[in-house]
Design a protein around this motif. Structure first.
Motif, PDB file in Angstrom:
ATOM      1  N   GLU A  15       0.818  -1.212   0.000  1.00 25.72           N
ATOM      2  CA  GLU A  15       0.000   0.000   0.000  1.00 25.72           C
ATOM      3  C   GLU A  15       0.852   1.262   0.000  1.00 25.72           C
ATOM      4  O   GLU A  15       0.611   2.184  -0.752  1.00 25.72           O
ATOM      5  CB  GLU A  15      -0.863   0.003   1.254  1.00 25.72           C
ATOM      6  CG  GLU A  15      -2.331   0.163   0.971  1.00 25.72           C
ATOM      7  CD  GLU A  15      -3.138  -0.218   2.204  1.00 25.72           C
ATOM      8  OE1 GLU A  15      -3.397   0.682   3.015  1.00 25.72           O
ATOM      9  OE2 GLU A  15      -3.462  -1.413   2.357  1.00 25.72           O
ATOM     10  N   ASP A  18       2.446   1.785  -3.320  1.00 26.20           N
ATOM     11  CA  ASP A  18       1.497   2.256  -4.342  1.00 26.20           C
ATOM     12  C   ASP A  18       1.370   3.770  -4.279  1.00 26.20           C
ATOM     13  O   ASP A  18       1.362   4.450  -5.311  1.00 26.20           O
ATOM     14  CB  ASP A  18       0.114   1.627  -4.138  1.00 26.20           C
ATOM     15  CG  ASP A  18       0.089   0.173  -4.615  1.00 26.20           C
ATOM     16  OD1 ASP A  18       0.995  -0.200  -5.390  1.00 26.20           O
ATOM     17  OD2 ASP A  18      -0.822  -0.562  -4.212  1.00 26.20           O
ATOM     18  N   LYS A  22       2.505   6.381  -7.193  1.00 27.75           N
ATOM     19  CA  LYS A  22       1.580   7.372  -7.770  1.00 27.75           C
ATOM     20  C   LYS A  22       2.202   8.763  -7.753  1.00 27.75           C
ATOM     21  O   LYS A  22       2.067   9.525  -8.703  1.00 27.75           O
ATOM     22  CB  LYS A  22       0.247   7.365  -7.021  1.00 27.75           C
ATOM     23  CG  LYS A  22      -0.591   6.138  -7.356  1.00 27.75           C
ATOM     24  CD  LYS A  22      -2.047   6.289  -6.903  1.00 27.75           C
ATOM     25  CE  LYS A  22      -2.860   5.054  -7.255  1.00 27.75           C
ATOM     26  NZ  LYS A  22      -2.863   4.042  -6.149  1.00 27.75           N
TER      27      LYS A  22
END
Length: 161
Positions: A15, A18, A22
């Motif tokens: 998580e 990620d 981004k």
């Protein structure tokens, strides 16, 4: 997939990474990819090990990794740099050699770039920082925290251009 960080402990690497990816994606949409230039010098075993560690560590963020291969001396390695407009420069060598190489390495890196030492600085951390090393990446370094700190520094530099 990347199953590189099984040992990092309790946080959910997936998580957090990620979110970091981004951010990197967003940075890259404004222009070229964020590039990392590995600078491998000195002891062959150490420079190789640290280059592959660095490529994995920084590659997690989605940075583009540039590795021109290894050189025996820091001078040769700096002459062999094939990308002097990289955003991030990483010195990959043995601990002992890094002490001698840090000065010439940080001098050669462009002023607005981020300069990283692959390796745990231990008791030499102050000295390395005084020579201009921004970050240290090694097995004990917190992966998401370090990547986020690198991104924050990148962001500041993007806005000051």
């Amino acid at each position: 997939g990347r199953v590189l960080y099984k040992t990092v402990g309790s946080f959910n690497a997936g998580e957090e990474l990620d979110v970091i990816r981004k951010k990197v994606q967003k940075l890259q949409n404004n222009g070229s990819p964020v590039t990392v230039q590995l600078v491998q010098a000195g002891n062959k075993t150490w420079r190789h090990a640290r280059a592959s560690f660095s490529a994995n560590f920084l590659g997690c963020a989605g940075f583009s990794i540039n590795d021109p291969g290894g050189f025996d001396t820091i001078d040769e390695a700096l002459k062999g740099l094939d990308n002097t407009d990289a955003d991030i420069f990483v010195l990959c060598s043995s601990d002992d050699e890094a002490i001698e190489m840090a000065g010439p390495f940080t001098d050669a890196a462009p002023d607005n770039s981020i300069v990283i030492l692959a390796g745990n600085p231990g008791k030499h951390e102050e000295r390395f920082r005084a020579e201009g090393i921004d970050f240290f990446i090694h097995l004990k370094a917190n992966l998401p925290d370090t990547l986020n700190a690198i991104l924050d520094k990148l962001n500041r530099e993007e806005t000051s251009k």
